[in-house]
Scaffold this motif. Structure first.
Motif, PDB file in Angstrom:
ATOM      1  N   MET A 243       0.817  -1.219   0.000  1.00 56.63           N
ATOM      2  CA  MET A 243       0.000   0.000   0.000  1.00 56.63           C
ATOM      3  C   MET A 243       0.843   1.258   0.000  1.00 56.63           C
ATOM      4  SD  MET A 243      -2.905  -1.255   2.758  1.00 56.63           S
ATOM      5  CE  MET A 243      -3.812   0.289   2.783  1.00 56.63           C
ATOM      6  N   GLY A 244       2.164   1.111   0.161  1.00 54.79           N
ATOM      7  CA  GLY A 244       3.048   2.274   0.138  1.00 54.79           C
ATOM      8  C   GLY A 244       2.974   3.123   1.387  1.00 54.79           C
ATOM      9  N   LEU A 245       2.724   2.502   2.537  1.00 50.30           N
ATOM     10  CA  LEU A 245       2.604   3.246   3.782  1.00 50.30           C
ATOM     11  C   LEU A 245       3.965   3.646   4.325  1.00 50.30           C
ATOM     12  CD1 LEU A 245      -0.137   1.057   5.556  1.00 50.30           C
ATOM     13  CD2 LEU A 245      -0.473   3.133   4.198  1.00 50.30           C
ATOM     14  N   SER A 246       3.953   4.594   5.252  1.00 48.61           N
ATOM     15  CA  SER A 246       5.171   5.019   5.926  1.00 48.61           C
ATOM     16  C   SER A 246       5.644   3.936   6.878  1.00 48.61           C
ATOM     17  CB  SER A 246       4.897   6.304   6.717  1.00 48.61           C
ATOM     18  OG  SER A 246       3.948   6.035   7.757  1.00 48.61           O
ATOM     19  N   ALA A 247       6.812   4.135   7.485  1.00 51.96           N
ATOM     20  CA  ALA A 247       7.338   3.157   8.444  1.00 51.96           C
ATOM     21  C   ALA A 247       6.351   2.939   9.583  1.00 51.96           C
ATOM     22  CB  ALA A 247       8.687   3.627   8.977  1.00 51.96           C
ATOM     23  N   GLY A 248       5.776   4.045  10.112  1.00 54.19           N
ATOM     24  CA  GLY A 248       4.788   3.925  11.172  1.00 54.19           C
ATOM     25  C   GLY A 248       3.515   3.261  10.701  1.00 54.19           C
ATOM     26  N   GLY A 249       3.126   3.541   9.455  1.00 53.23           N
ATOM     27  CA  GLY A 249       1.927   2.932   8.891  1.00 53.23           C
ATOM     28  C   GLY A 249       2.085   1.438   8.685  1.00 53.23           C
ATOM     29  N   VAL A 250       3.253   1.022   8.204  1.00 50.31           N
ATOM     30  CA  VAL A 250       3.529  -0.411   8.038  1.00 50.31           C
ATOM     31  C   VAL A 250       3.475  -1.111   9.390  1.00 50.31           C
ATOM     32  CG1 VAL A 250       5.316  -2.087   7.427  1.00 50.31           C
ATOM     33  CG2 VAL A 250       4.879  -0.134   5.925  1.00 50.31           C
ATOM     34  N   ALA A 251       4.056  -0.468  10.411  1.00 54.76           N
ATOM     35  CA  ALA A 251       4.048  -1.043  11.758  1.00 54.76           C
ATOM     36  C   ALA A 251       2.624  -1.186  12.281  1.00 54.76           C
ATOM     37  CB  ALA A 251       4.872  -0.179  12.704  1.00 54.76           C
ATOM     38  N   LEU A 252       1.796  -0.162  12.080  1.00 54.64           N
ATOM     39  CA  LEU A 252       0.418  -0.215  12.569  1.00 54.64           C
ATOM     40  C   LEU A 252      -0.407  -1.252  11.817  1.00 54.64           C
ATOM     41  CD1 LEU A 252      -0.594   3.503  13.271  1.00 54.64           C
ATOM     42  CD2 LEU A 252      -0.068   1.694  14.912  1.00 54.64           C
ATOM     43  N   MET A 253      -0.195  -1.388  10.519  1.00 51.60           N
ATOM     44  CA  MET A 253      -0.921  -2.413   9.764  1.00 51.60           C
ATOM     45  C   MET A 253      -0.531  -3.798  10.271  1.00 51.60           C
ATOM     46  SD  MET A 253      -3.255  -2.862   7.537  1.00 51.60           S
ATOM     47  CE  MET A 253      -3.353  -1.293   6.664  1.00 51.60           C
ATOM     48  N   ALA A 254       0.757  -3.959  10.598  1.00 49.43           N
ATOM     49  CA  ALA A 254       1.213  -5.227  11.156  1.00 49.43           C
ATOM     50  C   ALA A 254       0.560  -5.489  12.504  1.00 49.43           C
ATOM     51  CB  ALA A 254       2.736  -5.210  11.295  1.00 49.43           C
ATOM     52  N   VAL A 255       0.482  -4.467  13.343  1.00 45.55           N
ATOM     53  CA  VAL A 255      -0.119  -4.605  14.673  1.00 45.55           C
ATOM     54  C   VAL A 255      -1.603  -4.953  14.562  1.00 45.55           C
ATOM     55  CG1 VAL A 255      -0.774  -3.332  16.754  1.00 45.55           C
ATOM     56  CG2 VAL A 255       1.555  -3.151  15.855  1.00 45.55           C
ATOM     57  N   LEU A 256      -2.293  -4.334  13.611  1.00 42.31           N
ATOM     58  CA  LEU A 256      -3.707  -4.666  13.413  1.00 42.31           C
ATOM     59  C   LEU A 256      -3.867  -6.124  12.985  1.00 42.31           C
ATOM     60  CD1 LEU A 256      -5.113  -1.471  11.626  1.00 42.31           C
ATOM     61  CD2 LEU A 256      -5.268  -2.104  14.033  1.00 42.31           C
ATOM     62  N   GLY A 257      -2.956  -6.595  12.139  1.00 42.78           N
ATOM     63  CA  GLY A 257      -3.014  -7.989  11.720  1.00 42.78           C
ATOM     64  C   GLY A 257      -2.657  -8.957  12.829  1.00 42.78           C
ATOM     65  N   ALA A 258      -1.807  -8.498  13.755  1.00 41.02           N
ATOM     66  CA  ALA A 258      -1.327  -9.367  14.833  1.00 41.02           C
ATOM     67  C   ALA A 258      -2.250  -9.409  16.035  1.00 41.02           C
ATOM     68  CB  ALA A 258       0.061  -8.898  15.288  1.00 41.02           C
ATOM     69  N   SER A 259      -3.080  -8.398  16.201  1.00 41.65           N
ATOM     70  CA  SER A 259      -3.887  -8.304  17.417  1.00 41.65           C
ATOM     71  C   SER A 259      -5.106  -9.211  17.353  1.00 41.65           C
ATOM     72  CB  SER A 259      -4.329  -6.857  17.651  1.00 41.65           C
ATOM     73  OG  SER A 259      -5.199  -6.411  16.634  1.00 41.65           O
ATOM     74  N   ALA A 260      -5.683  -9.462  18.513  1.00 41.79           N
ATOM     75  CA  ALA A 260      -6.874 -10.320  18.606  1.00 41.79           C
ATOM     76  C   ALA A 260      -7.892  -9.638  19.518  1.00 41.79           C
ATOM     77  CB  ALA A 260      -6.506 -11.692  19.162  1.00 41.79           C
ATOM     78  N   SER A 261      -9.138  -9.656  19.118  1.00 43.08           N
ATOM     79  CA  SER A 261     -10.187  -8.972  19.871  1.00 43.08           C
ATOM     80  C   SER A 261     -10.537  -9.713  21.164  1.00 43.08           C
ATOM     81  CB  SER A 261     -11.443  -8.842  19.016  1.00 43.08           C
ATOM     82  OG  SER A 261     -12.522  -8.309  19.766  1.00 43.08           O
ATOM     83  N   TYR A 262     -10.814  -8.950  22.203  1.00 43.82           N
ATOM     84  CA  TYR A 262     -11.315  -9.548  23.449  1.00 43.82           C
ATOM     85  C   TYR A 262     -12.480  -8.729  24.011  1.00 43.82           C
ATOM     86  CZ  TYR A 262      -8.174  -5.963  25.249  1.00 43.82           C
ATOM     87  OH  TYR A 262      -7.540  -4.769  25.472  1.00 43.82           O
ATOM     88  N   ALA A 303      10.016  -1.978  14.929  1.00 42.06           N
ATOM     89  CA  ALA A 303      11.403  -2.063  14.469  1.00 42.06           C
ATOM     90  C   ALA A 303      11.473  -2.567  13.026  1.00 42.06           C
ATOM     91  CB  ALA A 303      12.204  -2.978  15.401  1.00 42.06           C
ATOM     92  N   LEU A 304      10.630  -3.566  12.703  1.00 39.57           N
ATOM     93  CA  LEU A 304      10.606  -4.128  11.342  1.00 39.57           C
ATOM     94  C   LEU A 304      10.151  -3.076  10.343  1.00 39.57           C
ATOM     95  CD1 LEU A 304      10.945  -6.635   9.546  1.00 39.57           C
ATOM     96  CD2 LEU A 304       8.551  -7.208  10.036  1.00 39.57           C
ATOM     97  N   GLY A 305       9.096  -2.324  10.680  1.00 38.28           N
ATOM     98  CA  GLY A 305       8.615  -1.280   9.786  1.00 38.28           C
ATOM     99  C   GLY A 305       9.664  -0.207   9.549  1.00 38.28           C
ATOM    100  N   SER A 306      10.369   0.177  10.600  1.00 36.59           N
ATOM    101  CA  SER A 306      11.414   1.193  10.470  1.00 36.59           C
ATOM    102  C   SER A 306      12.579   0.693   9.635  1.00 36.59           C
ATOM    103  CB  SER A 306      11.917   1.604  11.859  1.00 36.59           C
ATOM    104  OG  SER A 306      10.871   2.174  12.631  1.00 36.59           O
ATOM    105  N   TYR A 307      12.866  -0.617   9.724  1.00 33.26           N
ATOM    106  CA  TYR A 307      13.952  -1.197   8.947  1.00 33.26           C
ATOM    107  C   TYR A 307      13.591  -1.301   7.467  1.00 33.26           C
ATOM    108  CZ  TYR A 307      17.163  -4.743   7.124  1.00 33.26           C
ATOM    109  OH  TYR A 307      18.076  -5.430   6.375  1.00 33.26           O
ATOM    110  N   LEU A 308      12.358  -1.689   7.187  1.00 29.00           N
ATOM    111  CA  LEU A 308      11.944  -1.915   5.804  1.00 29.00           C
ATOM    112  C   LEU A 308      11.645  -0.616   5.053  1.00 29.00           C
ATOM    113  CD1 LEU A 308       9.581  -5.002   6.296  1.00 29.00           C
ATOM    114  CD2 LEU A 308      11.908  -4.997   5.359  1.00 29.00           C
ATOM    115  N   VAL A 309      11.202   0.411   5.771  1.00 28.12           N
ATOM    116  CA  VAL A 309      10.868   1.685   5.132  1.00 28.12           C
ATOM    117  C   VAL A 309      11.833   2.757   5.660  1.00 28.12           C
ATOM    118  CG1 VAL A 309       9.092   3.392   4.687  1.00 28.12           C
ATOM    119  CG2 VAL A 309       8.445   0.991   5.031  1.00 28.12           C
ATOM    120  N   GLN A 310      12.798   3.080   4.885  1.00 29.17           N
ATOM    121  CA  GLN A 310      13.814   4.060   5.303  1.00 29.17           C
ATOM    122  C   GLN A 310      13.894   5.219   4.321  1.00 29.17           C
ATOM    123  OE1 GLN A 310      17.506   1.994   5.971  1.00 29.17           O
ATOM    124  NE2 GLN A 310      16.652   0.651   7.542  1.00 29.17           N
TER     125      GLN A 310
END
Length: 310
Positions: A243-262, A303-310
C-alpha cells in the motif's frame, strides 16, 4: 533497550495478580477507560485527517476490509486440523484473531509517538473497518452457512456496536469539528498516555487471571496464540508495504493484523454462537496474545517497519 513507561504498567498489573496483591479497580472504571481510549483514538485520527485527506482512501479501505476477511480464513485451518477443535470453536477463535484489539493499537500508537515515528492519519478508520468482517467469517465457518448472519445480527453488532460507534463518532467529530476540537485536547489528547497506563494496569491483572485457566489443549493454545499474531503481523507488514505506507503505517498495519479482539468479538459470539467455549477464546486472545503483543510483538513490528521503510 529501555522499557516504555506505559508498557511497564501492564507488567505491574501482571506482577500484582501473580503475587496475590489485592489491587481492585472501582466498579465501571475499566469500561470508562475503554470508552475514553476509543473516543480519543477517533478524535486524534479526525484531527490529523483534517489536513491529510487522501483520495485513494476508499480503495485502501476496501483492501483493509478484504484483509479482515482473510485473517480468520488463515486461522481456521490451524485450529481445526492442527488443534483438532470442532467447527464451532474453530470458527469462534478464528473470529477473535481476524478482528482487532483497540488496546494493542493504542499501545502501538503510544510507542510510535514516543519514538517520534509518524504514521498515516486515517488508521483509526482502519481499526473500525477491521472490527466486524472477521466476526461474519467466523460465524459462517462455525455454522457452515450464511443464515446466522441475519438482519438482526447486522443491526445489533455492526450498526449499534459500541466500539465502532465511539471510534467512528470520534473520527467524525475530530474531522468536522474544526478548531473547536482543540478545546477537548487537554482531556483526550494530553491525558491519553496516562489513561492508557491505567487501562494496561487493569489489563495486566486480567491477563494474569486468564493464564490460570489454561487446561485442555494448553500447549496448542499457547503455540497458536503466539504463532497466529506473527502470521497476521507479517501479512500486515507485507500489505502495508504494498500500500506504500510510511514506516509507522507499516508497523500499525502489522499490529492490526497481529492483534486479537477480546471485547467486540466475545460479545458477538456470546449472542450468536452461545455453544462456543468462550473461556478458550478469551484465554488465547487476552491471556496469551495480548501480553505477547504488548511486550514483544508491537516493539518487533515497529522495528521491522522502520527497517523496511527508510
Amino acid at each position: 533497550m529501555m522499557l516504555d513507561a506505559v508498557v511497564a504498567f501492564f507488567i505491574l498489573g501482571i506482577v500484582c495478580q501473580l503475587t496475590g496483591a489485592k489491587l481492585s479497580f472501582p466498579d465501571g472504571l475499566y469500561k470508562t477507560l475503554s470508552m475514553f481510549l476509543m473516543i480519543a483514538i477517533g478524535l486524534k485520527g479526525g484531527l490529523a485527517l483534517q489536513a491529510h485527506v487522501d483520495p485513494s482512501l476508499l480503495t485502501m479501505s476496501l483492501v483493509v476490509i478484504a484483509f479482515g476477511l482473510t485473517l480468520p480464513l488463515l486461522a481456521y485451518p490451524l485450529l481445526r486440523y492442527f488443534g483438532q477443535l470442532d467447527k464451532i470453536n474453530s470458527g469462534a477463535v478464528a473470529a477473535h484473531y481476524g478482528s482487532v484489539s483497540v488496546a494493542t493499537y493504542a499501545v502501538a500508537v503510544a510507542l510510535l509517538e514516543a519514538s517520534n515515528i509518524s504514521y498515516e492519519a486515517y488508521f483509526p478508520l482502519f481499526v473500525v473497518l477491521l472490527e466486524m468482517p472477521a466476526i461474519l467469517v467466523g460465524l459462517v465457518l462455525a455454522k457452515g452457512n450464511l443464515k446466522i448472519v441475519n438482519g438482526e445480527f447486522i443491526k445489533k453488532e455492526l450498526i449499534a456496536n459500541q466500539s465502532i460507534l465511539l471510534m467512528l463518532g470520534g473520527l467524525a467529530i475530530g474531522y468536522m469539528g474544526g478548531a473547536s476540537v482543540q478545546k477537548l485536547s487537554p482531556m483526550f489528547i494530553d491525558l491519553f498516555s496516562g489513561v492508557l497506563a491505567l487501562f494496561l494496569l487493569k489489563m495486566g491483572i486480567v491477563a494474569a487471571e486468564q493464564l490460570s485457566t489454561l487446561k485442555k489443549n494448553s500447549i496448542f493454545l499457547i503455540s497458536f496464540a503466539i504463532l497466529m499474531p506473527m502470521i497476521g503481523g507479517l501479512a500486515g507488514t507485507g500489505l502495508g508495504l504494498v500500500m506504500g505506507l510510511s514506516a509507522g503505517g507499516v508497523a500499525l498495519m502489522a499490529v492490526l493484523g497481529a492483534s486479537a479482539s477480546y471485547i467486540a468479538v466475545p460479545a458477538a459470539m456470546k449472542e450468536s454462537l452461545p455453544e462456543a467455549n468462550a473461556g478458550m477464546s478469551i484465554t488465547a486472545s487476552l491471556g496469551i496474545t495480548f501480553p505477547f503483543n504488548v511486550l514483544i510483538g508491537v516493539p518487533f513490528f515497529i522495528a521491522l517497519g522502520s527497517y523496511l521503510v527508510q
